[in-house]
Design a protein around this motif. Structure first.
Motif, PDB file in Angstrom:
ATOM      1  N   SER A   7      53.024  38.583  27.155  1.00 61.19           N
ATOM      2  CA  SER A   7      51.878  39.008  26.356  1.00 61.19           C
ATOM      3  C   SER A   7      50.895  39.726  27.258  1.00 61.19           C
ATOM      4  O   SER A   7      50.977  39.629  28.495  1.00 61.19           O
ATOM      5  N   GLY A   8      49.988  40.490  26.639  1.00 65.03           N
ATOM      6  CA  GLY A   8      48.905  41.096  27.400  1.00 65.03           C
ATOM      7  C   GLY A   8      48.970  42.590  27.582  1.00 65.03           C
ATOM      8  O   GLY A   8      48.058  43.179  28.165  1.00 65.03           O
ATOM      9  N   GLY A   9      50.020  43.238  27.124  1.00 69.11           N
ATOM     10  CA  GLY A   9      50.082  44.682  27.260  1.00 69.11           C
ATOM     11  C   GLY A   9      49.134  45.374  26.304  1.00 69.11           C
ATOM     12  O   GLY A   9      48.475  44.743  25.484  1.00 69.11           O
ATOM     13  N   GLY A  10      49.057  46.700  26.433  1.00 72.29           N
ATOM     14  CA  GLY A  10      48.206  47.456  25.537  1.00 72.29           C
ATOM     15  C   GLY A  10      47.843  48.808  26.098  1.00 72.29           C
ATOM     16  O   GLY A  10      48.440  49.277  27.081  1.00 72.29           O
ATOM     17  N   LEU A  11      46.846  49.416  25.471  1.00 74.83           N
ATOM     18  CA  LEU A  11      46.341  50.729  25.874  1.00 74.83           C
ATOM     19  C   LEU A  11      45.037  50.547  26.633  1.00 74.83           C
ATOM     20  O   LEU A  11      44.135  49.830  26.164  1.00 74.83           O
ATOM     21  N   VAL A  12      44.943  51.198  27.780  1.00 75.03           N
ATOM     22  CA  VAL A  12      43.741  51.081  28.599  1.00 75.03           C
ATOM     23  C   VAL A  12      43.456  52.435  29.234  1.00 75.03           C
ATOM     24  O   VAL A  12      44.378  53.217  29.499  1.00 75.03           O
ATOM     25  N   GLN A  13      42.189  52.706  29.475  1.00 75.28           N
ATOM     26  CA  GLN A  13      41.816  53.960  30.129  1.00 75.28           C
ATOM     27  C   GLN A  13      42.064  53.885  31.627  1.00 75.28           C
ATOM     28  O   GLN A  13      42.071  52.787  32.207  1.00 75.28           O
ATOM     29  N   PRO A  14      42.257  55.028  32.257  1.00 74.77           N
ATOM     30  CA  PRO A  14      42.398  55.027  33.732  1.00 74.77           C
ATOM     31  C   PRO A  14      41.219  54.324  34.382  1.00 74.77           C
ATOM     32  O   PRO A  14      40.063  54.515  33.980  1.00 74.77           O
ATOM     33  N   GLY A  15      41.540  53.510  35.395  1.00 76.34           N
ATOM     34  CA  GLY A  15      40.522  52.721  36.058  1.00 76.34           C
ATOM     35  C   GLY A  15      40.291  51.366  35.441  1.00 76.34           C
ATOM     36  O   GLY A  15      39.592  50.517  36.017  1.00 76.34           O
ATOM     37  N   GLY A  16      40.882  51.121  34.283  1.00 78.24           N
ATOM     38  CA  GLY A  16      40.717  49.857  33.594  1.00 78.24           C
ATOM     39  C   GLY A  16      41.632  48.768  34.111  1.00 78.24           C
ATOM     40  O   GLY A  16      42.379  48.963  35.079  1.00 78.24           O
ATOM     41  N   SER A  17      41.568  47.615  33.439  1.00 77.18           N
ATOM     42  CA  SER A  17      42.342  46.452  33.857  1.00 77.18           C
ATOM     43  C   SER A  17      43.077  45.828  32.671  1.00 77.18           C
ATOM     44  O   SER A  17      42.627  45.925  31.526  1.00 77.18           O
ATOM     45  N   LEU A  18      44.188  45.206  32.991  1.00 73.54           N
ATOM     46  CA  LEU A  18      44.943  44.402  32.036  1.00 73.54           C
ATOM     47  C   LEU A  18      45.518  43.210  32.764  1.00 73.54           C
ATOM     48  O   LEU A  18      45.789  43.282  33.970  1.00 73.54           O
ATOM     49  N   ARG A  19      45.740  42.130  32.018  1.00 74.74           N
ATOM     50  CA  ARG A  19      46.392  40.958  32.579  1.00 74.74           C
ATOM     51  C   ARG A  19      47.601  40.613  31.721  1.00 74.74           C
ATOM     52  O   ARG A  19      47.457  40.343  30.527  1.00 74.74           O
ATOM     53  N   LEU A  20      48.767  40.634  32.355  1.00 75.18           N
ATOM     54  CA  LEU A  20      49.999  40.256  31.674  1.00 75.18           C
ATOM     55  C   LEU A  20      50.306  38.784  31.946  1.00 75.18           C
ATOM     56  O   LEU A  20      50.050  38.284  33.045  1.00 75.18           O
ATOM     57  N   SER A  21      50.866  38.133  30.934  1.00 76.32           N
ATOM     58  CA  SER A  21      51.301  36.746  31.087  1.00 76.32           C
ATOM     59  C   SER A  21      52.741  36.631  30.633  1.00 76.32           C
ATOM     60  O   SER A  21      53.183  37.369  29.744  1.00 76.32           O
ATOM     61  N   CYS A  22      53.463  35.693  31.225  1.00 78.12           N
ATOM     62  CA  CYS A  22      54.848  35.445  30.837  1.00 78.12           C
ATOM     63  C   CYS A  22      55.101  33.947  30.947  1.00 78.12           C
ATOM     64  O   CYS A  22      55.020  33.382  32.039  1.00 78.12           O
ATOM     65  N   ALA A  23      55.404  33.336  29.816  1.00 81.11           N
ATOM     66  CA  ALA A  23      55.648  31.899  29.784  1.00 81.11           C
ATOM     67  C   ALA A  23      57.124  31.624  29.551  1.00 81.11           C
ATOM     68  O   ALA A  23      57.728  32.169  28.615  1.00 81.11           O
ATOM     69  N   ALA A  24      57.685  30.790  30.401  1.00 82.31           N
ATOM     70  CA  ALA A  24      59.078  30.386  30.263  1.00 82.31           C
ATOM     71  C   ALA A  24      59.145  29.051  29.529  1.00 82.31           C
ATOM     72  O   ALA A  24      58.337  28.153  29.780  1.00 82.31           O
ATOM     73  N   SER A  25      60.108  28.937  28.614  1.00 83.99           N
ATOM     74  CA  SER A  25      60.260  27.699  27.858  1.00 83.99           C
ATOM     75  C   SER A  25      61.735  27.359  27.720  1.00 83.99           C
ATOM     76  O   SER A  25      62.607  28.216  27.878  1.00 83.99           O
ATOM     77  N   GLY A  26      61.998  26.086  27.422  1.00 86.45           N
ATOM     78  CA  GLY A  26      63.375  25.634  27.287  1.00 86.45           C
ATOM     79  C   GLY A  26      63.644  24.461  28.209  1.00 86.45           C
ATOM     80  O   GLY A  26      62.729  23.836  28.739  1.00 86.45           O
ATOM     81  N   ARG A  27      64.922  24.190  28.415  1.00 90.37           N
ATOM     82  CA  ARG A  27      65.311  23.056  29.248  1.00 90.37           C
ATOM     83  C   ARG A  27      65.290  23.488  30.713  1.00 90.37           C
ATOM     84  O   ARG A  27      66.316  23.700  31.341  1.00 90.37           O
ATOM     85  N   ILE A  28      64.091  23.550  31.261  1.00 85.31           N
ATOM     86  CA  ILE A  28      63.877  24.072  32.605  1.00 85.31           C
ATOM     87  C   ILE A  28      63.705  22.949  33.607  1.00 85.31           C
ATOM     88  O   ILE A  28      62.827  22.101  33.441  1.00 85.31           O
ATOM     89  N   ASN A  76      54.979  26.820  33.913  1.00 81.94           N
ATOM     90  CA  ASN A  76      56.118  27.761  33.976  1.00 81.94           C
ATOM     91  C   ASN A  76      55.693  29.164  33.550  1.00 81.94           C
ATOM     92  O   ASN A  76      56.396  29.846  32.790  1.00 81.94           O
ATOM     93  N   THR A  77      54.561  29.589  34.061  1.00 85.80           N
ATOM     94  CA  THR A  77      53.968  30.862  33.653  1.00 85.80           C
ATOM     95  C   THR A  77      53.660  31.723  34.868  1.00 85.80           C
ATOM     96  O   THR A  77      53.200  31.211  35.892  1.00 85.80           O
ATOM     97  N   VAL A  78      53.915  33.013  34.723  1.00 79.54           N
ATOM     98  CA  VAL A  78      53.580  33.980  35.761  1.00 79.54           C
ATOM     99  C   VAL A  78      52.624  35.009  35.166  1.00 79.54           C
ATOM    100  O   VAL A  78      52.706  35.340  33.983  1.00 79.54           O
ATOM    101  N   TYR A  79      51.713  35.488  35.994  1.00 74.74           N
ATOM    102  CA  TYR A  79      50.700  36.439  35.566  1.00 74.74           C
ATOM    103  C   TYR A  79      50.759  37.692  36.440  1.00 74.74           C
ATOM    104  O   TYR A  79      51.184  37.642  37.591  1.00 74.74           O
ATOM    105  N   LEU A  80      50.295  38.791  35.884  1.00 72.04           N
ATOM    106  CA  LEU A  80      50.119  40.011  36.656  1.00 72.04           C
ATOM    107  C   LEU A  80      48.767  40.603  36.293  1.00 72.04           C
ATOM    108  O   LEU A  80      48.584  41.109  35.190  1.00 72.04           O
ATOM    109  N   GLN A  81      47.829  40.498  37.217  1.00 73.87           N
ATOM    110  CA  GLN A  81      46.506  41.099  37.039  1.00 73.87           C
ATOM    111  C   GLN A  81      46.580  42.524  37.558  1.00 73.87           C
ATOM    112  O   GLN A  81      46.889  42.748  38.737  1.00 73.87           O
ATOM    113  N   MET A  82      46.308  43.466  36.683  1.00 73.84           N
ATOM    114  CA  MET A  82      46.408  44.878  37.035  1.00 73.84           C
ATOM    115  C   MET A  82      45.031  45.514  36.954  1.00 73.84           C
ATOM    116  O   MET A  82      44.441  45.579  35.868  1.00 73.84           O
ATOM    117  N   ASN A  83      44.527  45.969  38.097  1.00 76.26           N
ATOM    118  CA  ASN A  83      43.222  46.622  38.172  1.00 76.26           C
ATOM    119  C   ASN A  83      43.392  48.077  38.599  1.00 76.26           C
ATOM    120  O   ASN A  83      44.443  48.463  39.106  1.00 76.26           O
TER     121      ASN A  83
END
Length: 121
Positions: A7-28, A76-83
């Motif tokens: 989750s967390g994608g979208g449209l952003v202007q140059p110079g902006g920021s977004l944060r992506l998240s990814c949650a793993a689920s199941g028999r981990i 069980n989650t990884v993030y990507l902060q994009m600035n």
């Protein structure tokens, strides 16, 4: 079965920021390396950043100093902060994880469904 949900994608202007998240689920049982890849139209998928279970990180040169990968092992989650996003960061971003499931001896590699990031004015 193991699933990765981004989750967390979208449209952003140059110079902006977004944060992506990814949650793993199941028999981990455990997750070793988690990472973010991206694929722009007409280009090969490339590894953007990765992080081990103990927090060792790796980045491609083009995002160093702008992107930060992190993870929460308890969730069980990884993030990507994009600035300071640039138009050339536009791509579909995919989460990837090396997962050892309960009852298994060897880990397997899993992918998320992808989330679109568009950097445009």
């Amino acid at each position: 079965q193991v699933q990765l949900v981004e989750s967390g994608g979208g449209l952003v202007q140059p110079g902006g920021s977004l944060r992506l998240s990814c949650a793993a689920s199941g028999r981990i049982s455990s997750i070793n390396v988690m990472g973010w890849y991206r694929q722009a139209p007409g280009k090969q998928r490339e590894l953007v950043a990765s992080i081990t279970r103990v927090g060792t990180t790796n980045y491609i040169d083009s995002v160093k100093g702008r992107f930060t990968i992190s993870r929460d092992n308890a969730k069980n989650t990884v993030y990507l902060q994009m600035n300071s996003l640039k138009p050339e960061d536009t791509a579909v971003y995919y989460c990837n994880a090396d997962v050892l499931a309960y009852g298994r001896i060897f880990s397997n590699n899993y992918w998320g469904q992808g989330t679109q990031v568009t950097v445009s004015s």
